[in-house]
Write a protein that holds these residues in place. Structure first.
Motif, PDB file in Angstrom:
ATOM      1  N   TRP A 185      28.127  42.776  35.458  1.00  0.00           N
ATOM      2  CA  TRP A 185      28.345  41.806  36.200  1.00  0.00           C
ATOM      3  C   TRP A 185      29.642  41.129  35.617  1.00  0.00           C
ATOM      4  O   TRP A 185      29.966  41.107  34.517  1.00  0.00           O
TER       5      TRP A 185
ATOM      6  N   SER B 282      30.046  32.432  39.522  1.00  0.00           N
ATOM      7  CA  SER B 282      29.622  33.092  40.503  1.00  0.00           C
ATOM      8  C   SER B 282      29.662  35.018  40.041  1.00  0.00           C
ATOM      9  O   SER B 282      30.779  35.519  39.992  1.00  0.00           O
ATOM     10  N   TYR B 283      28.629  35.273  39.409  1.00  0.00           N
ATOM     11  CA  TYR B 283      28.459  36.837  38.892  1.00  0.00           C
ATOM     12  C   TYR B 283      28.542  37.844  40.259  1.00  0.00           C
ATOM     13  O   TYR B 283      27.649  37.693  40.853  1.00  0.00           O
ATOM     14  N   SER B 284      29.415  38.670  40.212  1.00  0.00           N
ATOM     15  CA  SER B 284      29.266  39.704  41.056  1.00  0.00           C
ATOM     16  C   SER B 284      28.832  41.148  40.316  1.00  0.00           C
ATOM     17  O   SER B 284      29.491  41.428  39.110  1.00  0.00           O
ATOM     18  N   GLU B 285      28.025  41.892  40.759  1.00  0.00           N
ATOM     19  CA  GLU B 285      27.638  43.267  40.166  1.00  0.00           C
ATOM     20  C   GLU B 285      28.716  44.225  40.483  1.00  0.00           C
ATOM     21  O   GLU B 285      29.179  44.327  41.565  1.00  0.00           O
TER      22      GLU B 285
ATOM     23  N   SER C 292      35.784  45.228  41.283  1.00  0.00           N
ATOM     24  CA  SER C 292      34.596  45.583  41.878  1.00  0.00           C
ATOM     25  C   SER C 292      33.779  46.768  41.291  1.00  0.00           C
ATOM     26  O   SER C 292      32.713  47.145  41.879  1.00  0.00           O
TER      27      SER C 292
END
Length: 243
Positions: A84, A94-97, A138
């Motif tokens: 992440w 705000s962690y995004s995988e 991403s």
């Protein structure tokens, strides 16, 4: 029941009909057995996935504007299954995988970019990578199973991606300590196996005879390595296909 390294060595010495000790330094044989236990421990954890060794991991940032989205896998990491990145602009976590893609897919995606990118020379072969410079990452890949390359970064926030903003999950190798009070990092249910394997190896190593245990360990390692070669990619890739 878990045991300290001294207790394990004392038990093996007793079973070998050798002189008992009160510390690992009391005899050469006791210290030899301690190192045999260490080697057996690493053989066991190398060929098994042990839940106790799963943990959150911080990736090591390159911290270099020439490679702004490069990270390396810490040396104590066996494999990584998930990554992440904190994509917030204001430090609100705000962690995004991130999505794993194989190297060919990664190259295909970044090669198709026509704007808002920086030309980054990859560290292995110097090939050009079009790394987007106006949005958070991403997806990611690895060309050598050691260096992780993310696809983009938001240069107005960070000129290079930050180690502090990474969050990975995987399996790490614990450190074995040649210390009397050290307790091997294993579940209690695995201690009988560790002791028995160490005892058998100590007998064949210190008391003579063909060292079948070491040969067996070598065979197990060969089979495992053939089936589990990578630190990165395979695990995340399988999970992504299931979504």
């Amino acid at each position: 029941m878990k045991k300290t390294l001294l207790e394990i060595v004392q038990q093996i010495l007793s079973d070998l009909d050798s002189e008992n000790v009160n510390s690992l330094s009391d005899s050469v044989e006791a210290l030899q057995i301690a190192y045999i236990v260490e080697q057996t421990f690493y053989d066991l954890i190398a060929t098994r996935d042990i839940p106790e060794h799963e943990s959150l991991i911080k990736l090591t940032a390159a911290s270099n504007t020439d490679t702004p989205t490069h990270f390396t896998v810490p040396t104590n990491v066996k494999k990584i299954t998930d990554i992440w990145y904190d994509v917030s602009d204001a430090g609100i976590f705000s962690y995004s995988e991130l999505l794993w893609v194989d190297p060919k897919e990664f190259l295909s995606r970044v090669d198709s970019r026509s704007s808002d990118y920086t030309n980054v020379s990859d560290t292995d072969a110097g090939t050009n990578l079009r790394i987007t410079n106006n949005r958070p990452p991403s997806f990611y890949t690895s060309f050598n199973d050691t260096t992780i390359v993310l696809d983009s970064h938001k240069a107005t926030i960070d000129t290079t991606l930050q180690e502090s903003k990474t969050r990975a999950f995987g399996v790490t190798y614990p450190t074995f300590s040649i210390s009397a009070t050290y307790t091997p990092d294993l579940d209690a249910a695995m201690f009988p196996l560790l002791i028995q394997e160490s005892k058998s190896r100590a007998f064949s190593t210190l008391k003579g005879g063909v060292d079948q245990k070491i040969e067996q360990a070598a065979r197990r390692q060969k089979v495992y390595v053939q089936n589990d070669k990578r630190k990165l990619g395979l695990y995340s890739k399988l999970r992504n296909y299931g979504r």
